[in-house]
Design a protein around this motif. Structure first.
Motif, PDB file in Angstrom:
ATOM      1  N   ASP A 108       0.816  -1.206   0.000  1.00  0.00           N
ATOM      2  CA  ASP A 108       0.000   0.000   0.000  1.00  0.00           C
ATOM      3  C   ASP A 108       0.854   1.262   0.000  1.00  0.00           C
ATOM      4  O   ASP A 108       0.566   2.235  -0.684  1.00  0.00           O
ATOM      5  CB  ASP A 108      -0.904   0.028   1.241  1.00  0.00           C
ATOM      6  N   VAL A 109       1.910   1.244   0.820  1.00  0.00           N
ATOM      7  CA  VAL A 109       2.730   2.433   1.013  1.00  0.00           C
ATOM      8  C   VAL A 109       3.698   2.636  -0.145  1.00  0.00           C
ATOM      9  O   VAL A 109       3.948   3.749  -0.592  1.00  0.00           O
ATOM     10  CB  VAL A 109       3.492   2.343   2.349  1.00  0.00           C
ATOM     11  N   GLY A 110       4.260   1.538  -0.645  1.00  0.00           N
ATOM     12  CA  GLY A 110       5.233   1.628  -1.722  1.00  0.00           C
ATOM     13  C   GLY A 110       6.639   1.794  -1.193  1.00  0.00           C
ATOM     14  O   GLY A 110       6.866   2.060  -0.005  1.00  0.00           O
ATOM     15  N   ALA A 111       7.601   1.647  -2.075  1.00  0.00           N
ATOM     16  CA  ALA A 111       9.004   1.772  -1.680  1.00  0.00           C
ATOM     17  C   ALA A 111       9.326   3.219  -1.315  1.00  0.00           C
ATOM     18  O   ALA A 111       8.809   4.165  -1.912  1.00  0.00           O
ATOM     19  CB  ALA A 111       9.905   1.304  -2.814  1.00  0.00           C
ATOM     20  N   ILE A 112      10.175   3.405  -0.320  1.00  0.00           N
ATOM     21  CA  ILE A 112      10.603   4.735   0.095  1.00  0.00           C
ATOM     22  C   ILE A 112      11.707   5.213  -0.842  1.00  0.00           C
ATOM     23  O   ILE A 112      12.757   4.585  -0.969  1.00  0.00           O
ATOM     24  CB  ILE A 112      11.109   4.714   1.552  1.00  0.00           C
ATOM     25  N   GLU A 113      11.460   6.308  -1.530  1.00  0.00           N
ATOM     26  CA  GLU A 113      12.431   6.859  -2.467  1.00  0.00           C
ATOM     27  C   GLU A 113      12.773   8.286  -2.081  1.00  0.00           C
ATOM     28  O   GLU A 113      11.920   9.043  -1.620  1.00  0.00           O
ATOM     29  CB  GLU A 113      11.857   6.819  -3.891  1.00  0.00           C
ATOM     30  N   GLU A 114      14.031   8.633  -2.280  1.00  0.00           N
ATOM     31  CA  GLU A 114      14.496   9.971  -1.929  1.00  0.00           C
ATOM     32  C   GLU A 114      13.735  11.031  -2.714  1.00  0.00           C
ATOM     33  O   GLU A 114      13.578  10.936  -3.933  1.00  0.00           O
ATOM     34  CB  GLU A 114      15.989  10.087  -2.217  1.00  0.00           C
ATOM     35  N   THR A 159      -9.333 -12.133  -5.298  1.00  0.00           N
ATOM     36  CA  THR A 159      -8.329 -11.551  -4.397  1.00  0.00           C
ATOM     37  C   THR A 159      -7.766 -10.234  -4.905  1.00  0.00           C
ATOM     38  O   THR A 159      -7.115  -9.515  -4.148  1.00  0.00           O
ATOM     39  CB  THR A 159      -7.174 -12.539  -4.162  1.00  0.00           C
ATOM     40  N   ASP A 160      -7.986  -9.917  -6.185  1.00  0.00           N
ATOM     41  CA  ASP A 160      -7.534  -8.644  -6.730  1.00  0.00           C
ATOM     42  C   ASP A 160      -8.468  -8.181  -7.824  1.00  0.00           C
ATOM     43  O   ASP A 160      -9.252  -8.964  -8.372  1.00  0.00           O
ATOM     44  CB  ASP A 160      -6.110  -8.756  -7.289  1.00  0.00           C
ATOM     45  N   ARG A 161      -8.372  -6.886  -8.149  1.00  0.00           N
ATOM     46  CA  ARG A 161      -9.132  -6.347  -9.260  1.00  0.00           C
ATOM     47  C   ARG A 161      -8.538  -6.842 -10.581  1.00  0.00           C
ATOM     48  O   ARG A 161      -7.472  -7.440 -10.614  1.00  0.00           O
ATOM     49  CB  ARG A 161      -9.119  -4.819  -9.194  1.00  0.00           C
ATOM     50  N   SER A 162      -9.213  -6.549 -11.669  1.00  0.00           N
ATOM     51  CA  SER A 162      -8.823  -7.083 -12.972  1.00  0.00           C
ATOM     52  C   SER A 162      -7.597  -6.362 -13.537  1.00  0.00           C
ATOM     53  O   SER A 162      -7.193  -5.293 -13.055  1.00  0.00           O
ATOM     54  CB  SER A 162      -9.987  -6.948 -13.958  1.00  0.00           C
ATOM     55  N   ILE A 163      -7.020  -6.931 -14.605  1.00  0.00           N
ATOM     56  CA  ILE A 163      -5.887  -6.296 -15.273  1.00  0.00           C
ATOM     57  C   ILE A 163      -6.276  -4.946 -15.865  1.00  0.00           C
ATOM     58  O   ILE A 163      -5.445  -4.029 -15.936  1.00  0.00           O
ATOM     59  CB  ILE A 163      -5.292  -7.204 -16.370  1.00  0.00           C
ATOM     60  N   ASN A 164      -7.529  -4.783 -16.273  1.00  0.00           N
ATOM     61  CA  ASN A 164      -7.966  -3.504 -16.829  1.00  0.00           C
ATOM     62  C   ASN A 164      -8.064  -2.443 -15.756  1.00  0.00           C
ATOM     63  O   ASN A 164      -7.684  -1.283 -15.965  1.00  0.00           O
ATOM     64  CB  ASN A 164      -9.305  -3.674 -17.541  1.00  0.00           C
ATOM     65  N   ASN A 165      -8.585  -2.817 -14.590  1.00  0.00           N
ATOM     66  CA  ASN A 165      -8.620  -1.870 -13.495  1.00  0.00           C
ATOM     67  C   ASN A 165      -7.213  -1.437 -13.111  1.00  0.00           C
ATOM     68  O   ASN A 165      -6.952  -0.266 -12.822  1.00  0.00           O
ATOM     69  CB  ASN A 165      -9.328  -2.474 -12.284  1.00  0.00           C
ATOM     70  N   ALA A 166      -6.261  -2.364 -13.111  1.00  0.00           N
ATOM     71  CA  ALA A 166      -4.882  -2.039 -12.743  1.00  0.00           C
ATOM     72  C   ALA A 166      -4.268  -1.019 -13.696  1.00  0.00           C
ATOM     73  O   ALA A 166      -3.437  -0.195 -13.282  1.00  0.00           O
ATOM     74  CB  ALA A 166      -4.038  -3.311 -12.718  1.00  0.00           C
ATOM     75  N   THR A 198      -6.817  17.710  -8.874  1.00  0.00           N
ATOM     76  CA  THR A 198      -5.501  18.133  -9.359  1.00  0.00           C
ATOM     77  C   THR A 198      -5.017  17.312 -10.540  1.00  0.00           C
ATOM     78  O   THR A 198      -4.203  17.778 -11.338  1.00  0.00           O
ATOM     79  CB  THR A 198      -4.440  18.016  -8.258  1.00  0.00           C
ATOM     80  N   GLY A 199      -5.477  16.061 -10.646  1.00  0.00           N
ATOM     81  CA  GLY A 199      -4.987  15.173 -11.691  1.00  0.00           C
ATOM     82  C   GLY A 199      -3.674  14.505 -11.365  1.00  0.00           C
ATOM     83  O   GLY A 199      -3.151  13.714 -12.163  1.00  0.00           O
ATOM     84  N   ASN A 200      -3.124  14.787 -10.167  1.00  0.00           N
ATOM     85  CA  ASN A 200      -1.806  14.269  -9.802  1.00  0.00           C
ATOM     86  C   ASN A 200      -1.844  13.105  -8.817  1.00  0.00           C
ATOM     87  O   ASN A 200      -0.799  12.595  -8.420  1.00  0.00           O
ATOM     88  CB  ASN A 200      -0.947  15.395  -9.207  1.00  0.00           C
ATOM     89  N   ASP A 259       2.058   8.410 -16.534  1.00  0.00           N
ATOM     90  CA  ASP A 259       1.628   7.585 -17.666  1.00  0.00           C
ATOM     91  C   ASP A 259       0.240   6.984 -17.487  1.00  0.00           C
ATOM     92  O   ASP A 259      -0.373   6.535 -18.458  1.00  0.00           O
ATOM     93  CB  ASP A 259       2.649   6.483 -17.955  1.00  0.00           C
ATOM     94  N   ARG A 260      -0.286   6.999 -16.261  1.00  0.00           N
ATOM     95  CA  ARG A 260      -1.644   6.516 -16.038  1.00  0.00           C
ATOM     96  C   ARG A 260      -2.492   7.567 -15.318  1.00  0.00           C
ATOM     97  O   ARG A 260      -3.378   7.258 -14.539  1.00  0.00           O
ATOM     98  CB  ARG A 260      -1.616   5.197 -15.253  1.00  0.00           C
ATOM     99  N   GLY A 261      -2.189   8.820 -15.575  1.00  0.00           N
ATOM    100  CA  GLY A 261      -2.994   9.905 -15.024  1.00  0.00           C
ATOM    101  C   GLY A 261      -2.634  10.222 -13.591  1.00  0.00           C
ATOM    102  O   GLY A 261      -1.655  10.922 -13.319  1.00  0.00           O
ATOM    103  N   GLN A 262      -3.426   9.691 -12.641  1.00  0.00           N
ATOM    104  CA  GLN A 262      -3.184   9.952 -11.222  1.00  0.00           C
ATOM    105  C   GLN A 262      -2.069   9.097 -10.626  1.00  0.00           C
ATOM    106  O   GLN A 262      -1.738   9.246  -9.453  1.00  0.00           O
ATOM    107  CB  GLN A 262      -4.468   9.708 -10.408  1.00  0.00           C
ATOM    108  N   GLN A 263      -1.499   8.211 -11.397  1.00  0.00           N
ATOM    109  CA  GLN A 263      -0.484   7.317 -10.869  1.00  0.00           C
ATOM    110  C   GLN A 263       0.418   6.832 -12.000  1.00  0.00           C
ATOM    111  O   GLN A 263       0.164   7.097 -13.173  1.00  0.00           O
ATOM    112  CB  GLN A 263      -1.142   6.120 -10.180  1.00  0.00           C
ATOM    113  N   GLY A 264       1.481   6.122 -11.619  1.00  0.00           N
ATOM    114  CA  GLY A 264       2.378   5.571 -12.621  1.00  0.00           C
ATOM    115  C   GLY A 264       3.706   6.281 -12.670  1.00  0.00           C
ATOM    116  O   GLY A 264       4.128   6.953 -11.720  1.00  0.00           O
ATOM    117  N   ASN A 265       4.401   6.154 -13.802  1.00  0.00           N
ATOM    118  CA  ASN A 265       5.726   6.735 -13.995  1.00  0.00           C
ATOM    119  C   ASN A 265       5.624   8.089 -14.682  1.00  0.00           C
ATOM    120  O   ASN A 265       4.692   8.361 -15.442  1.00  0.00           O
ATOM    121  CB  ASN A 265       6.580   5.791 -14.849  1.00  0.00           C
TER     122      ASN A 265
END
Length: 406
Positions: A108-114, A159-166, A198-200, A259-265
């Motif tokens: 949930d939290v993700g890796a800690i990055e500087e 146990t998880d949402r679909s590949i499309n939701n991801a 905000t879209g971020n 690359d995916r709007g509110q999330q991603g790279n």
């Protein structure tokens, strides 16, 4: 753009224009009785003067998964997938409510990055429920997107949402939301939900020029579902009469950095993204069926730039579309069988650079001990990946998961 923002702000403020008589007549909030404790949905506490209420809930998902990869070494994974704490209630007046949700599991939290924020905060929002129709929200929470994403991860059948939701969902964001709700028992009902954000995405603290606009229409031709059943998967309420919901969403994220709007790279070039979602849910006498369509589009999804080492690099918007089909039956013994098929087709420009089209097939067996709050889940899933060069890859996993919470 200025006219669009002005029109949206007028819509956001319109829900406040009601007389006090109208508000009081439509007030449906019920205060907890003495001794100010309740154990309905979580653990609740209400002050003696009824001016403050706090509800505490937690949930966790523990799982073990075995993965078999066609290309690569097979392995297993054992983890706390989710561990969350939720606090909600009201202060001063039941019309003014708050919701806070924190996450603590590594996934949930993700890796800690500087230089990056720690993503502990999932929800932090204040809402004003003017009457039974209007609800205004300010803060960070889920925006009104596709149904499976709006549903809590604790209310899923598999146990998880679909590949499309991801890949295509619009997740959480910070901003204003306005809902007009017209929900009736056994009668045609409809809801309109809007958002300016905000879209971020989650926990953004920088300065930017982009903004996201979202509009959603929900239709319930046969009236509302029992116990809000359109917000949890499976017909565990065993609807006595057929219930059906269909909804549509349009989302515009202007000058997105990710690359995916509110999330991603991060992208090398900001892009305008358009997303469309269509969902349908049917439930009756233990049977449940769901259909979902999701897409994300943009002009020229591939962006070029230089990485941290000064080398030429490429990033791309995950553009394309997908569909999910899901059906289940809940037995009177509270065992449930589930099947889901998902298809995903990426944008032609991505397919040509070896981003694969995908199909996913899942079957599951769930035992509900205390509805969705305490359940045992098993799932078997196969992923088929097809590449532009004609190559094919098939992977599968089998998983056992326990969900428990209050």
């Amino acid at each position: 753009m200025k006219r669009l923002l002005l029109s949206s702000l007028l819509l956001l403020t319109s829900g406040l224009l009601y007389s006090q008589d109208d508000i009081h007549k439509s007030q449906e909030f019920k205060l907890a009785a003495l001794p100010y404790y309740s154990y309905g949905k979580g653990l609740g506490m209400t002050s003696a003067d009824s001016l403050f209420q706090l509800n505490i809930r937690f949930r966790m998902q523990n799982r073990v998964t075995y993965f078999d990869y066609e290309e690569g070494e097979s392995n297993y994974e054992a983890q706390i997938r989710r561990l969350r704490l939720r606090l909600d209630g009201y202060v001063g007046d039941p019309r003014f409510q708050y919701a806070l949700q924190l996450s603590f599991a590594p996934g949930d939290v993700g890796a800690i990055e500087e230089g990056e924020n720690l993503n502990i905060i999932r929800d932090a929002a204040v809402s004003y429920r003017a009457n039974r129709h209007w609800n205004i929200i300010f803060g960070q929470t889920k925006i009104p997107g596709n149904r499976q994403r709006v549903n809590s991860s604790g209310s899923l059948q598999l146990t998880d949402r679909s590949i499309n939701n991801a890949k295509f969902n619009i997740d959480r964001d910070f901003g204003f939301q306005v809902y007009y709700l017209n929900e009736l028992k056994d009668k045609f009902s409809w809801n309109v939900k809007t958002a300016i954000t905000t879209g971020n995405g989650r926990n953004w603290d920088g300065k930017d020029t982009n903004v996201a606009l979202t509009g959603k229409l929900e239709l319930l031709p046969l009236g509302v579902f029992t116990k809000g059943g359109d917000y949890f998967e499976g017909d565990i309420a065993r609807e006595k009469t057929p219930k059906f919901m269909i909804s549509g969403v349009f989302h515009q994220n202007n000058d997105s950095q990710y690359d995916r709007g509110q999330q991603g790279n991060l992208l090398f070039e900001q892009k305008d993204l358009q997303s469309t979602f269509i969902d349908a849910v049917f439930k009756y006498n233990g049977w449940a069926a769901m259909y979902s369509y999701m897409n994300r589009m943009t002009k020229k999804p591939i962006t070029y730039g230089f990485d941290a080492d000064g080398k030429e690099a490429m990033s791309y918007v995950f553009a394309g579309h997908g569909m999910d089909y899901q059906v289940s039956y809940t037995f009177p013994s509270n065992y449930e069988i589930i099947g889901r098929v998902s298809t995903q087709n990426v944008h032609d420009d991505l397919y040509k650079i070896q981003v694969p089209d995908a199909k996913q097939y899942s079957i599951g067996l769930t035992k509900y001990i205390w509805e969705h709050a305490f359940k045992l889940q098993t799932e078997f899933t196969i992923d088929d990946l097809n590449y532009f060069d004609g190559s094919h890859e098939r992977n599968w996993y089998i998983r056992f998961q326990i969900e428990i919470g209050i």
